[in-house]
Motif scaffolding. Structure first.
Motif, short mmCIF file in Angstrom:
data_model
loop_
_atom_site.label_atom_id
_atom_site.label_comp_id
_atom_site.label_asym_id
_atom_site.label_seq_id
_atom_site.Cartn_x
_atom_site.Cartn_y
_atom_site.Cartn_z
N ASP A 172 26.55 48.31 57.16
CA ASP A 172 27.39 49.24 57.76
C ASP A 172 28.85 48.65 58.14
O ASP A 172 29.08 47.85 57.07
N TYR A 173 29.52 50.12 58.39
CA TYR A 173 31.09 49.65 58.48
C TYR A 173 31.76 50.04 59.37
O TYR A 173 31.59 50.61 60.74
N TYR A 174 32.69 49.51 59.27
CA TYR A 174 33.54 49.91 60.78
C TYR A 174 34.04 51.39 61.24
O TYR A 174 34.96 52.27 60.40
N ASP A 175 33.95 51.28 62.17
CA ASP A 175 34.34 52.68 62.74
C ASP A 175 35.64 52.32 63.36
O ASP A 175 34.96 51.95 64.58
N PRO A 176 36.72 52.83 63.14
CA PRO A 176 37.63 52.47 64.17
C PRO A 176 37.58 53.39 65.36
O PRO A 176 38.01 52.37 66.35
N ALA A 177 37.19 54.27 65.35
CA ALA A 177 37.51 55.39 66.56
C ALA A 177 36.49 54.92 67.84
O ALA A 177 36.77 54.65 68.68
N ARG A 178 35.14 53.86 67.13
CA ARG A 178 34.48 54.04 68.25
C ARG A 178 34.90 52.30 68.20
O ARG A 178 33.66 52.12 69.03
N ASP A 179 35.57 51.50 67.81
CA ASP A 179 35.37 49.79 67.30
C ASP A 179 34.00 49.46 67.52
O ASP A 179 33.78 48.95 68.19
N GLN A 180 32.86 49.81 66.64
CA GLN A 180 32.09 49.17 66.35
C GLN A 180 31.28 49.28 64.78
O GLN A 180 31.89 50.65 63.86
N PHE A 181 30.77 48.92 64.36
CA PHE A 181 29.92 48.76 62.94
C PHE A 181 28.50 49.67 63.29
O PHE A 181 27.59 49.95 63.32
N GLU A 182 29.28 50.96 62.25
CA GLU A 182 27.81 51.81 62.20
C GLU A 182 27.79 52.20 60.61
O GLU A 182 28.50 51.94 59.68
N PRO A 183 26.38 52.80 60.49
CA PRO A 183 26.61 53.54 58.48
C PRO A 183 27.47 54.68 58.62
O PRO A 183 28.17 55.10 59.59
N LEU A 184 28.06 54.21 57.63
CA LEU A 184 29.23 55.21 56.98
C LEU A 184 28.53 56.82 57.01
O LEU A 184 29.91 57.36 57.87
N ASP A 185 27.76 57.73 56.99
CA ASP A 185 27.89 58.66 57.02
C ASP A 185 27.75 58.95 58.34
O ASP A 185 27.80 60.45 59.01
N THR A 186 27.46 58.54 59.53
CA THR A 186 27.47 58.85 60.77
C THR A 186 29.09 59.26 61.40
O THR A 186 29.10 59.87 61.91
N PHE A 187 30.08 58.01 60.68
CA PHE A 187 31.80 58.35 60.98
C PHE A 187 32.65 59.59 60.06
O PHE A 187 32.97 60.13 59.93
N SER A 192 31.76 64.38 49.32
CA SER A 192 32.61 64.06 48.87
C SER A 192 33.35 63.05 49.81
O SER A 192 34.31 62.39 48.31
N VAL A 193 33.99 63.78 50.50
CA VAL A 193 35.19 62.64 50.85
C VAL A 193 34.49 60.81 50.98
O VAL A 193 35.58 59.42 50.18
N ARG A 194 33.50 60.64 50.82
CA ARG A 194 32.55 59.41 51.39
C ARG A 194 32.05 58.92 50.03
O ARG A 194 32.69 57.88 49.58
N SER A 195 32.06 60.22 48.79
CA SER A 195 32.10 59.13 48.32
C SER A 195 33.16 58.62 46.97
O SER A 195 33.15 57.74 45.80
N ALA A 196 34.39 59.80 47.06
CA ALA A 196 35.20 59.04 47.38
C ALA A 196 36.23 57.41 47.15
O ALA A 196 36.77 57.61 46.14
N ARG A 197 35.92 58.05 48.79
CA ARG A 197 36.47 56.12 48.64
C ARG A 197 35.57 55.33 49.28
O ARG A 197 35.42 54.46 48.93
N TYR A 198 34.17 55.59 48.68
CA TYR A 198 33.26 55.02 48.98
C TYR A 198 31.62 54.94 47.77
O TYR A 198 30.85 55.40 47.62
#
Lengths: 194, 723
Positions: free
Chosen positions: B230-245, B250-256
């Protein structure tokens, strides 16, 4: 660099008086440095024997001399004269080995060689190596030399220079034949010769 | 006032120089304090020049040898820092660590993540600086060498710019590479594999001719998976799967690009050494690396960092003169997939010094140094819209002159070291002086007292001087930008230290080293809201790097012990410290700034000066931290090593804390940590060793760094070979 010069110039104009004081101090300082550089050059040989003497002292932590001798002295003998004697005497002034006072003795002739825990054979020695080895065999003397090939010929430890560093060869068989026990830590650091 | 001090110091020091000429003593006695290993590493003809035993060291210094690193089962250079007293090492992800000397981490608190990591240590490989000029930190994964290349790591604690160069503000970490000792072939090879798909392979091969010339080529590779997905989602202040936030593929694969991978890197090196004679030698090194890691950096929490670089390093010693020329070039992308996070760079370092050793017991070293660092992001950003960090080529140049002197008196019982350095940077333009005075007094061969007074500064940072980022926003009816700018006149972060120390050989097998230190650090900087530039079409909110009145004072002590009994070697160490922040204000607003939508209260009453006269205890640096190196050589073949490492609780604060003020967002409460690593190894013939490596044996699953991955229990097995 012109930027730096410009800056220094500007700074000097602004703070002239202070700059002058600093200049005087720096000049005095440089003058002192200059006077230092005309002093007697340090002896490279001294440096080498400083190091060898320190090594010899350190070896005593890694060697067991079998049955403890009754007297209160730890004797380091030197065959003939060597610059190392000065350095060893210096160490003996402040250090002890296994709570015994260190005594440095110089042996100029074969028959002079008396009981000693360590015997150092300098590069130029008046006595043949074989004679020294025969005389000290089995008497619990660690023979330390500083000539290429001497460890192979039977001395316990032989200093060699590797890459401008001082290293040492150890003849493990020679050491145990002398009735001594060398720690595995020492042998690990040594270049082992058979 | 400063010049007066220098004047007095020079005069004071000069009087000692005169005395040194008439003094004499015995070096053999001093050398008798060294260990055999140390003696073997002393060049015969430079005994009086620069070598010293760690017992005699004037500064707070520690050395970790390759043998200790190997026995402790360290898998990276970063991890080996856990063997060093006075160093705080926090795991961010599998294989990546944040490393601080003594502390001052997360100062100022409630800041963005740029300055969360250490930015005040001079990290070098063979005296070649490798910290980055962006924020003064070190991208550790971009070091081209790995443990197979390391002979030892030297660490100096405390401000040491005058002796070592800029950025040695909290200390110095110098990685010394290894050379063949014997004539003929030389080979070192290590391989290990463990859980989290951790694979490590490295090897060096070389040849040495007649004690004159040696050549070594080496290569290293590491792959490590993350310990969580999981990754940290600052908007919800919790760790969750990357594709949920981050829903955009393309943004996701460029950054991670590789979400599972914590670290994948390789490096290669060549080391050539030619000893012309006893007084002259040349070392030439070169190599390159490529790395991809995920760690905590900048404002994006877990971030992919990519880097490729190449280096060359030449060191020549001719009689008493040392010349070093090094060059590093490459591409850094510490925030992959983000437009502002990529640049080409090159740095050049030239240092020339000369050791004047004609007088016994006195070494004087004058020297000159030139540095140039250039970062250029034009290839990757649209300069017109200022979407990069710099939007151009930014250059930091330094001309420096230094003078160091080391004198011994009264049969070497008293030793004085004085060093002064003058740095002229292109930006900031102010001249910087740093200095270091150290005195050691040998009460007897077994007891030594030390005192050190020093001042050091951080290197100029591109963020502070050249930040030039424009972030557009579009509030209803109010288009505009937030502009983050560097400043011309920033004062460099500066630390003053007073330290006293004691080293004692209490018994033949027991040594103790105590240091008590007090530091005061000023000239912190932050992005401060200063003004609004309005035009008909845009409202630009200007944030400028500005010095803030914050002063951090740290008071602490480190004790380390070295005890050998039989086959046991026991080296515990502990640091106790307290850091107090003075004049801290949470408001990143200039008193002259206008009221704005981004800052509701009045800047006139709530601004960077609002904390004047107040003080608070700093909670991000653990009050107590330390560890131990415990080795048990059961037989000459079988060895067990235990390395515990501990930290008391701490709390890291990030910028979101100021906005949310709920004690949750932007706050990382780090539990007290006790991490224990165990290695069992069996050496067959020669130097073929099999080992089993267990890390975090108690499986402590609490976070060590702000929003980092939760560390896991790691187990690996491997083989190492030396010829």
């Amino acid at each position: 660099m012109s930027e730096v010069r410009g800056w220094i110039h500007k700074r000097a104009e602004r703070k002239f008086h202070f700059g002058k004081k600093v200049q005087i101090a720096v000049s005095l300082f440089l003058l002192l440095l200059l006077s230092c550089s005309f002093a007697t050059p340090a002896q490279e040989e001294d440096e080498e024997y400083n190091l060898k003497a320190a090594f010899i002292y350190k070896f005593t932590n890694y060697i067991e001399w079998g049955a403890p001798s009754s007297d209160h002295e730890f004797v380091i003998g030197i065959v003939g004269s060597s610059p190392i004697s000065k350095q060893l005497i210096e160490i003996a002034k402040t250090k002890t080995v296994k709570n015994k006072k260190i005594v440095i003795r110089q042996f100029n002739k074969l028959e002079d060689i008396g009981p000693c825990q360590i015997l150092f054979i300098p590069q130029k020695t008046p006595i043949r190596l074989d004679d020294i080895l025969a005389k000290t065999a089995g008497k619990g003397t660690l023979i330390i030399s500083e000539k290429a090939g001497y460890a192979k010929k039977g001395t316990g430890i032989n200093f060699i220079e590797v890459d401008n560093n001082l290293k040492f060869e150890a003849n493990a068989k020679g050491i145990s034949a002398a009735g001594l026990k060398a720690s595995s830590q020492l042998l690990k650091l040594a270049i082992i010769v058979d | 006032m400063r010049f007066k001090n220098i004047l007095l110091s020079l005069c004071f020091f000069s009087s000692f120089l005169l005395q040194a000429q008439t003094d004499s003593g015995a070096s053999a006695t001093k050398l008798a304090e060294f260990s055999l290993e140390e003696l073997m590493n002393i060049p015969i003809y430079s005994v009086s020049k620069s070598e010293e035993s760690s017992f005699d060291a004037a500064l707070s210094a520690s050395v970790v040898t390759r043998e200790e690193i190997k026995r402790a089962g360290c898998t990276t250079i970063m991890e080996a820092m856990r063997l060093v007293p006075g160093v705080i090492v926090r795991e961010q992800t599998n294989g990546s660590y944040d490393i601080h000397i003594r502390g001052l981490d997360n100062v100022p608190p409630n800041l963005g993540l740029y300055f969360f990591g250490n930015s005040t240590t001079l990290v070098m490989i063979d005296d070649r600086p490798v910290y980055n000029y962006l924020h003064g930190g070190t991208f550790w994964e971009t070091l081209p060498v790995d443990l197979n290349d390391v002979e030892k790591i030297e660490v100096v604690r405390g401000p040491s710019t005058a002796m070592y160069g800029p950025n040695a503000e909290s200390g110095v970490i110098n990685i010394i590479t290894r050379r063949p000792e014997k004539k003929g072939w030389y080979a070192v090879a290590n391989g290990q594999y463990g859980n989290y798909n951790t694979g490590i392979a490295n090897a060096s091969f070389g040849y040495k001719v007649k004690d004159k010339f040696s050549a070594v080529v080496s290569g290293n590779f590491q792959n490590r998976n993350r310990t969580q997905s999981d990754y940290y989602d600052p908007a919800r202040d919790q760790f969750e799967p990357l594709d949920t936030f981050i829903k955009n593929d393309s943004v996701r694969s460029a950054r991670y690009p590789h979400p599972d991978i914590a670290m994948r890197k390789y490096g290669y090196n060549i080391f050539l050494n030619y000893k012309i004679n006893k007084h002259a030698s040349i070392d030439v090194e070169g190599g390159g690396q490529h790395s991809e890691i995920q760690d905590i950096f900048a404002s994006n929490f877990l971030t992919t960092a990519l880097a490729t670089s190449y280096y060359g390093n030449l060191k020549a010693q001719v009689y008493g003169a040392d010349l070093q020329v090094s060059y590093l070039t490459g591409t850094q992308q510490p925030q992959a997939g983000l437009y502002q996070g990529k640049w080409d760079f090159n740095t050049t370092d030239i240092t020339l010094d000369y050791h004047i050793t004609q007088v016994k017991h006195l070494v004087i070293t004058p020297g000159l140094s030139y540095r140039r660092a250039a970062y250029d992001d034009r290839r990757y950003v649209n300069e017109a819209t200022r979407e990069g960090l710099f939007n151009g080529e930014v250059v930091s140049q330094t001309y420096a002159a230094f003078l160091r002197a080391d004198a011994r008196f009264f049969k070497e019982k008293l030793r004085l070291i004085a060093a002064a350095r003058m740095d002229k940077f292109n930006k900031p333009s102010k001249l910087y002086w740093s200095w270091q005075f150290a005195m050691t007094y040998k009460v007897s061969d077994k007891h030594i007292l030390r005192i050190v007074e020093s001042r050091a500064n951080r290197a100029p940072l591109f963020l502070e001087s050249y930040y030039n980022l424009s972030v557009p926003f579009n509030l209803p009816g109010q288009p505009g930008t937030i502009q983050l700018l560097g400043a011309n006149d920033i004062n460099l972060l500066t630390t003053d230290m007073l330290e006293i120390g004691y080293r004692g050989k209490l018994r033949d097998n027991l040594e103790i080293d105590l240091e008590v230190f007090g530091t005061s650090t000023k000239n912190f900087s932050n992005e401060i809201f200063t003004r609004i530039d309005s035009s008909a079409t845009s409202k630009d909110y200007i944030y400028t790097f500005t010095n803030i009145p914050l002063v951090a004072r740290q008071f602490g002590a480190t004790i380390s012990i070295h005890y050998i009994v039989g086959k046991f070697q026991f080296k515990p160490f502990i640091t106790v410290q307290r850091t107090t922040l003075f004049n801290y204000s949470p408001y990143t607003v200039s008193p002259t700034a206008p009221v704005s939508v981004f800052f509701a209260p009045s800047p006139a009453t709530q601004n960077i000066n609002s904390g004047m006269g107040k003080q608070m205890t700093h909670i991000a640096t653990p009050t107590v931290y330390g560890g131990a190196y415990i080795n048990y050589a059961i037989t000459s073949h079988l060895n067990v090593n235990i390395t515990p490492y501990f930290m008391s609780a701490s709390t890291q604060l990030e910028a979101a804390n100021l906005v949310a003020k709920n004690g949750i967002n932007g706050v990382e409460n780090i539990n007290p940590k006790f991490i224990m690593d165990v290695v069992a190894s069996y050496t067959f013939f020669k130097k073929l060793t099999l080992f089993a490596n267990f890390k975090n044996c108690f499986s402590d699953k609490t976070r060590e760094f702000f929003r980092g991955d939760i560390p896991g229990f790691k187990v690996s097995g491997g083989i190492s070979f030396e010829y």
